[in-house]
Design a protein around this motif. Structure first.
Motif, mmCIF file in Angstrom:
data_model
loop_
_atom_site.group_PDB
_atom_site.id
_atom_site.type_symbol
_atom_site.label_atom_id
_atom_site.label_comp_id
_atom_site.label_asym_id
_atom_site.label_seq_id
_atom_site.Cartn_x
_atom_site.Cartn_y
_atom_site.Cartn_z
ATOM 1 N N HIS A 121 0.900 -1.449 0.067
ATOM 2 C CA HIS A 121 -0.040 -0.065 -0.130
ATOM 3 C C HIS A 121 0.885 0.989 0.058
ATOM 4 C CE1 HIS A 121 -3.508 -2.400 0.757
ATOM 5 N NE2 HIS A 121 -2.646 -2.940 1.873
ATOM 6 N N ASP A 122 0.582 2.192 -1.022
ATOM 7 C CA ASP A 122 1.497 3.198 -1.081
ATOM 8 C C ASP A 122 1.051 4.312 0.078
ATOM 9 O OD1 ASP A 122 2.357 2.586 -3.464
ATOM 10 O OD2 ASP A 122 0.980 3.438 -4.769
ATOM 11 N N ALA A 123 0.192 4.163 0.518
ATOM 12 C CA ALA A 123 -0.292 5.042 1.749
ATOM 13 C C ALA A 123 -1.319 4.483 2.555
ATOM 14 C CB ALA A 123 -0.949 6.500 0.996
ATOM 15 N N ILE A 124 -1.446 4.852 3.872
ATOM 16 C CA ILE A 124 -2.346 4.299 4.938
ATOM 17 C C ILE A 124 -3.043 5.683 5.374
ATOM 18 C CG2 ILE A 124 -2.546 3.305 6.982
ATOM 19 C CD1 ILE A 124 0.070 1.725 6.463
ATOM 20 N N ARG A 128 5.304 3.653 14.719
ATOM 21 C CA ARG A 128 6.313 4.617 14.330
ATOM 22 C C ARG A 128 6.721 4.148 12.956
ATOM 23 N NH1 ARG A 128 12.098 4.346 16.462
ATOM 24 N NH2 ARG A 128 12.933 6.858 16.248
ATOM 25 N N LEU A 129 6.753 2.919 12.588
ATOM 26 C CA LEU A 129 7.029 2.549 11.110
ATOM 27 C C LEU A 129 6.183 2.722 10.062
ATOM 28 C CD1 LEU A 129 8.347 -1.194 12.116
ATOM 29 C CD2 LEU A 129 9.829 0.759 11.328
ATOM 30 N N LEU A 130 4.871 2.820 10.312
ATOM 31 C CA LEU A 130 3.778 3.371 9.590
ATOM 32 C C LEU A 130 3.570 4.795 9.492
ATOM 33 C CD1 LEU A 130 1.183 0.405 10.053
ATOM 34 C CD2 LEU A 130 3.133 0.601 8.145
ATOM 35 N N VAL A 131 4.112 5.510 10.158
ATOM 36 C CA VAL A 131 3.903 7.138 10.370
ATOM 37 C C VAL A 131 4.165 7.648 8.877
ATOM 38 C CG1 VAL A 131 4.799 9.230 10.956
ATOM 39 C CG2 VAL A 131 3.922 7.752 12.737
ATOM 40 N N PRO A 132 5.345 7.206 7.899
ATOM 41 C CA PRO A 132 5.418 7.834 6.880
ATOM 42 C C PRO A 132 4.469 7.424 5.848
ATOM 43 C CG PRO A 132 7.504 6.993 7.724
ATOM 44 C CD PRO A 132 6.283 6.466 8.720
ATOM 45 N N SER A 133 3.836 6.414 5.983
ATOM 46 C CA SER A 133 2.623 5.661 5.285
ATOM 47 C C SER A 133 1.525 6.792 5.527
ATOM 48 C CB SER A 133 2.465 4.355 5.295
ATOM 49 O OG SER A 133 3.500 3.698 4.863
ATOM 50 N N LEU A 134 1.107 7.025 6.764
ATOM 51 C CA LEU A 134 0.056 7.729 7.198
ATOM 52 C C LEU A 134 0.141 9.293 6.769
ATOM 53 C CD1 LEU A 134 -0.027 6.409 10.892
ATOM 54 C CD2 LEU A 134 -2.089 6.081 9.227
ATOM 55 N N ALA A 162 1.764 10.101 4.292
ATOM 56 C CA ALA A 162 1.402 10.034 2.550
ATOM 57 C C ALA A 162 0.018 9.860 2.547
ATOM 58 C CB ALA A 162 2.229 8.817 2.156
ATOM 59 N N GLY A 163 -0.738 8.925 3.101
ATOM 60 C CA GLY A 163 -2.025 9.073 3.234
ATOM 61 C C GLY A 163 -2.867 10.544 3.275
ATOM 62 N N ALA A 164 -2.586 11.394 4.216
ATOM 63 C CA ALA A 164 -2.973 12.636 4.350
ATOM 64 C C ALA A 164 -2.620 13.372 3.361
ATOM 65 C CB ALA A 164 -2.453 13.423 5.848
ATOM 66 N N ALA A 165 -1.481 13.101 2.708
ATOM 67 C CA ALA A 165 -1.108 14.142 1.549
ATOM 68 C C ALA A 165 -1.579 14.038 0.309
ATOM 69 C CB ALA A 165 0.413 14.313 1.367
ATOM 70 N N ARG A 166 -2.041 12.683 0.247
ATOM 71 C CA ARG A 166 -2.872 12.140 -0.932
ATOM 72 C C ARG A 166 -4.236 12.411 -0.921
ATOM 73 N NH1 ARG A 166 -3.647 5.578 -1.394
ATOM 74 N NH2 ARG A 166 -5.104 6.236 0.622
ATOM 75 N N SER A 167 -4.974 12.216 0.287
ATOM 76 C CA SER A 167 -6.257 12.755 0.157
ATOM 77 C C SER A 167 -6.795 13.968 0.649
ATOM 78 C CB SER A 167 -6.911 11.879 1.329
ATOM 79 O OG SER A 167 -6.503 11.902 2.659
ATOM 80 N N ARG A 185 3.858 15.201 17.989
ATOM 81 C CA ARG A 185 4.785 15.255 16.961
ATOM 82 C C ARG A 185 4.291 15.215 15.704
ATOM 83 N NH1 ARG A 185 9.917 12.381 18.213
ATOM 84 N NH2 ARG A 185 10.286 12.308 20.554
ATOM 85 N N PHE A 186 3.052 14.593 15.351
ATOM 86 C CA PHE A 186 2.786 14.407 14.013
ATOM 87 C C PHE A 186 1.292 15.157 13.729
ATOM 88 C CE2 PHE A 186 5.201 10.636 15.142
ATOM 89 C CZ PHE A 186 6.472 11.061 14.305
ATOM 90 N N GLY A 187 0.629 15.806 14.680
ATOM 91 C CA GLY A 187 -0.657 16.299 14.344
ATOM 92 C C GLY A 187 -0.589 17.347 13.520
ATOM 93 N N GLY A 188 0.388 18.262 13.569
ATOM 94 C CA GLY A 188 0.696 19.410 12.529
ATOM 95 C C GLY A 188 0.952 18.916 11.234
ATOM 96 N N ARG A 189 1.287 17.395 11.218
ATOM 97 C CA ARG A 189 1.798 17.017 9.770
ATOM 98 C C ARG A 189 0.643 16.303 9.155
ATOM 99 N NH1 ARG A 189 7.586 15.357 11.756
ATOM 100 N NH2 ARG A 189 7.596 13.854 9.978
ATOM 101 N N GLY A 190 -0.590 16.360 9.640
ATOM 102 C CA GLY A 190 -1.807 15.753 9.272
ATOM 103 C C GLY A 190 -2.145 14.067 9.585
#
Length: 310
Positions: free
Chosen positions: A100-103, A140-146, A148-153, A207-212
């Motif tokens: 999956h490219d994004a989650i 932690r390992l899936l944060v980059p995919s998450l 990416a999901g926010a950026a995609r959608s 850490r990540f709320g501001g990044r979607g």
């Protein structure tokens, strides 16, 4: 139904009218238990592609087939995941990322409760290692995919972690998190792991709320599921003693759809967009104990967890 009308009897289907997850991907842990399977079914019913994870490969197949029968055309994929084995967590995360490219949604649902003293494959006390550290590493390992999901959608991704009001009994012991120097208490160990779930949510949001990527912790209520499989009559008596001020707690059990409803609401409700980091119960915003929401403790737990899972 408006969110302010939700309550303890609200079910997964009650919170989903108007929700469309077509094109979005959800990962759910522990789907072979009641709440995880129902959470996965509910998300699939509104169009999500759902990645089912659990230790039991045969059980994964059974759940996948049940969802396909209940939701014709459902897109479900299975990945074996043993949260008590960090090598399994790493392998599962790699498989999920490869497929999956994004989650968009990560539902940290799996858990163990009131187990006899055991250690995970990596030497951690079992409840803390499974309920917190396994999920911490997976997240932690899936944060980059998450991200990416926010950026995609263009819609925030969400991490929903199932905690419990049992966290009220104890905060995390940073000096001896794995009962290496103190006597093991299964009730304290469970409470610590559930406090850790809330603390992880607080730090994830910081850490990540501001990044979607928004994070929520959930108290599902008391349900009759396989989570209680380790409990003896003495354990039930101790639970009754601990809940003496809430006599209805062990008698008014929630159904599986009601128990899973808050997780599904946390994952999908637009009303929560500005409420990242919250502790949720009965499909509403609740309140966790101070020891589970203290920002300094949340940051300290993050650093401890990084060291444990390195």
């Amino acid at each position: 139904m408006e969110s302010n009308l939700y309550g303890s009897g609200t079910t997964t289907d009650d919170v989903l009218p108007g929700v469309d997850l077509t094109g979005r991907t959800a990962v759910v842990t522990g789907v072979t238990s009641g709440l995880g399977g129902e959470t996965a079914r509910a998300l699939a019913s509104v169009g999500a592609t759902v990645v089912l994870t659990a230790r039991d490969e045969d059980g994964l197949g059974v759940v996948a087939e049940k969802i396909r029968v209940a939701v014709p055309g459902a897109q479900v994929h299975s990945v074996r995941l043993d949260l008590a084995d960090l090598s399994s967590v790493r392998s599962a995360a790699e498989e999920i990322r490869a497929g999956h490219d994004a989650i968009d949604l990560l539902i940290n649902n799996a858990g163990v409760m009131y187990t006899p003293f055991q250690r995970t494959r990596d030497g951690f006390e079992l409840q803390f290692g499974t309920n917190h550290l396994g999920h911490f590493l997976l997240t932690r390992l899936l944060v980059p995919s998450l991200e990416a999901g926010a950026a995609r959608s263009g819609v925030s991704s969400r991490v929903v972690t199932v905690s419990s009001d049992a966290h009220q009994a104890s905060g995390v012991d940073f000096d001896d998190p794995h009962f290496e120097r103190t006597d093991y208490d299964k009730f304290v160990a469970y409470a610590r792991s559930k406090s850790a779930n809330v603390l992880m949510t607080v730090e994830l949001e910081r850490r990540f709320g501001g990044r979607g990527v928004h994070a929520f912790a959930v108290h599902p209520g008391v349900c009759a599921t396989s989570l209680a499989r380790h409990m003896s009559r003495d354990d039930m008596a101790e639970m009754k003693r601990m809940s003496a001020g809430k006599p209805e707690l062990l008698t008014n059990l929630k159904s599986i759809p009601a128990g899973a409803a808050t997780s599904v609401w946390a994952a999908t409700s637009p009303d929560l967009e500005a409420a990242g980091g919250s502790y949720l119960a009965d499909c509403g915003i609740g309140r966790a104990e101070d020891h589970a929401t203290d920002p300094a403790a949340a940051a300290a737990l993050w650093e401890l967890s990084v060291r444990c899972t390195a």
